[in-house]
Every structure is written in C-alpha cells, then in structure tokens.
Design an enzyme around this catalytic site. Structure first.
Site, PDB file in Angstrom:
ATOM      1  N   ASP A  84       0.869  -1.168   0.000  1.00 37.55           N
ATOM      2  CA  ASP A  84       0.000   0.000   0.000  1.00 37.55           C
ATOM      3  C   ASP A  84       0.907   1.219   0.000  1.00 37.55           C
ATOM      4  OD1 ASP A  84      -2.760   0.847  -0.059  1.00 37.55           O
ATOM      5  OD2 ASP A  84      -2.321   1.872   1.813  1.00 37.55           O
ATOM      6  N   HIS A 193      10.279   5.370  -1.972  1.00 32.05           N
ATOM      7  CA  HIS A 193       9.570   4.675  -0.899  1.00 32.05           C
ATOM      8  C   HIS A 193       9.474   3.184  -1.202  1.00 32.05           C
ATOM      9  CE1 HIS A 193       7.081   5.997  -4.149  1.00 32.05           C
ATOM     10  NE2 HIS A 193       5.962   5.461  -3.698  1.00 32.05           N
TER      11      HIS A 193
HETATM   12  P1  IMP Z   1      -1.618   2.006  -4.601  1.00 26.40           P
HETATM   13  O1  IMP Z   1      -0.668   1.619  -3.530  1.00 26.40           O
HETATM   14  O2  IMP Z   1      -1.352   1.332  -5.908  1.00 26.40           O
HETATM   15  O3  IMP Z   1      -3.054   1.890  -4.134  1.00 26.40           O
HETATM   16  O4  IMP Z   1      -1.358   3.542  -4.926  1.00 26.40           O
HETATM   17  C1  IMP Z   1      -1.833   4.559  -4.099  1.00 26.40           C
HETATM   18  C2  IMP Z   1      -1.749   5.908  -4.771  1.00 26.40           C
HETATM   19  O5  IMP Z   1      -0.495   6.532  -4.526  1.00 26.40           O
HETATM   20  C3  IMP Z   1      -1.977   5.946  -6.242  1.00 26.40           C
HETATM   21  O6  IMP Z   1      -2.784   7.065  -6.490  1.00 26.40           O
HETATM   22  C4  IMP Z   1      -0.620   6.169  -6.855  1.00 26.40           C
HETATM   23  O7  IMP Z   1      -0.679   6.953  -7.965  1.00 26.40           O
HETATM   24  C5  IMP Z   1       0.103   6.897  -5.732  1.00 26.40           C
HETATM   25  N1  IMP Z   1       1.490   6.445  -5.737  1.00 26.40           N
HETATM   26  C6  IMP Z   1       2.015   5.427  -5.036  1.00 26.40           C
HETATM   27  N2  IMP Z   1       3.309   5.276  -5.341  1.00 26.40           N
HETATM   28  C7  IMP Z   1       3.597   6.218  -6.255  1.00 26.40           C
HETATM   29  C8  IMP Z   1       4.777   6.556  -6.964  1.00 26.40           C
HETATM   30  O8  IMP Z   1       5.836   5.932  -6.847  1.00 26.40           O
HETATM   31  N3  IMP Z   1       4.682   7.585  -7.813  1.00 26.40           N
HETATM   32  C9  IMP Z   1       3.536   8.292  -8.004  1.00 26.40           C
HETATM   33  N4  IMP Z   1       2.408   8.021  -7.383  1.00 26.40           N
HETATM   34  C10 IMP Z   1       2.428   6.982  -6.505  1.00 26.40           C
END
Ligand code: IMP
Length: 209
Positions: A84, A193
């Site tokens: 997450d 991250h």
């Molecule tokens: P999930 O973990 O795939 O649910 O992502 C959560 C949200 O954070 C999404 O809207 C992604 O676009 C954003 N996000 C997570 N990691 C990144 C990254 O490395 N770059 C840009 N956006 C991120």
C-alpha cells in the site's frame, strides 16, 4: 479462485502479489528473481482484489488487509505479498495519504487533475514538503512481516519527461535535483519509498534463505 490455476503454478519459490497491477508485478519480479522467486498476480489465480476493502487509516493497516485477504483465499498455498502506498503533503495535514488513489471528486482518475488540484491547495501555503510512503506486507508460514519505506520531497510545478506515473511529475526529489517524473526508473528505485521497502523485504528474504 480458479483451482486449476492454483494447481498449475508451482508452489516452490512462488510469491503471490495481492494486486492486479502488472507493472508492480514486473517490478517485484525483477527485484526478487535473483533470489529465486517468481511473482504471480491475483489475476493469475482469478482473485478479485477489489473485494479487499481498504478501510484502515494507515498504509500498514491497508497493506495488511490486502495480504490477509489474499492469503485467506488461497488458503496459504503461497507466500503473499501486498503493498500500500501513497503521498502525504505535510502542509495539507498529510492529505491525501491512504486515500491518494481515491480522494478526487466526481470519479476523477486522471493525475493531471489530481496534481493540479494539490498545487492549487498549496498555492498560499509556504510548506510544500511531502513524502511518499510504501508498506509491503509478506505473509508466509512464519507469519506476517511488514517493510516500510519513506521518501521525502517537495511539491513543485509538474516536470515530466516520460517516466513515472501518478504524483511523480510534481514530486521533486532533492537528492536527484529532479522530479520523479524526470528520473529514470533506476534513479527512482534507488531512493523511492517502494525501492526502500523492497530493499528491506530483500534483506529479510536473504536472511531466511
Ligand atoms: P496504490 O498503492 O497502488 O493503491 O497507490 C496509491 C496511490 O499513490 C496511487 O494514487 C498512486 O498513484 C500513488 N502512488 C504510489 N506510489 C507512487 C509513486 O511511486 N509515484 C507516483 N504516485 C504513486
């Protein structure tokens, strides 16, 4: 779950990624292949990860929800990995945080809208500091293990040269002197991250080999 798919995948050294995101799976596969693991996605086993409701207030909580959900469905047949992630803008009380993918009104899913809106909210705010967060959860026969990674940066006007996704174009990484939207994948992975959380996961997997 499709029983045939479960049987046909070799149980040895397979990790199920509790996600439908093929890009994430490829990224994880690249990192874990040298350790002898192959990564399969939820699609491969016919699991619907949309059913795992991300109701926790923390990245760790939602990562755990996804991992437990998938591990339960496959009855522990493979180790499961869930992630997450999201971004926190400190000047906006860490908004959008765990809701990074879901906060935009009227079902807006495009990031041009989301990043513009964030910059508008920050317009009169001197604090443009922000941080990407990622928490990986691995559940295997030893139990549940979590690995966190944080990357601090600064919100800037969008700069994008073709790599990256989501909030990358407005995330200036001070040590790179460019946004994640301008960085190569290798440059981003080294400090991001997700890269940091993955490194902690790799250290753990190496320690149990
Ligand atoms: P999930 O973990 O795939 O649910 O992502 C959560 C949200 O954070 C999404 O809207 C992604 O676009 C954003 N996000 C997570 N990691 C990144 C990254 O490395 N770059 C840009 N956006 C991120």
């Amino acid at each position: 779950m499709e029983e045939n798919a479960l049987e046909s995948a070799s149980a040895r050294e397979t990790i199920l990624l509790a996600s439908h995101n093929k890009a994430k799976a490829r990224e994880m596969e690249k990192l874990l292949a040298p350790l002898g693991y192959r990564v399969i996605t939820a699609d491969r086993l016919g699991l619907n990860m949309e059913e795992a409701k991300e109701t926790a207030a923390t990245f760790a909580g939602n990562s755990m929800i996804k991992a437990r959900y998938a591990y339960g469905l496959i009855r522990g047949a493979y180790p499961v990995l869930a992630d997450d992630s999201g971004i926190c803008f400190h000047g906006l009380d860490d908004f959008p945080g765990v809701n990074s993918a879901r906060w935009a009104p009227d079902g807006h899913t495009d990031y041009a809208y989301k990043t513009r809106k964030i910059l508008d909210l920050l317009k009169d705010n001197p604090d443009h500091s922000c941080a990407f967060h990622c928490v990986l959860t691995l559940i295997d026969e030893r139990g549940a293990h979590q690995f966190a990674g944080v990357c601090e940066g600064e919100a800037v006007e969008p700069r994008y040269t073709g790599e990256g996704f989501g909030y990358d174009p407005i995330f200036l990484a001070p040590t790179l002197g460019k946004t994640f939207g301008e960085a190569t994948l290798e440059e981003k992975d080294a400090i991001s991250h997700r890269g940091r959380a993955c490194q902690a996961l790799i250290n753990y997997l190496e320690s149990i080999r």
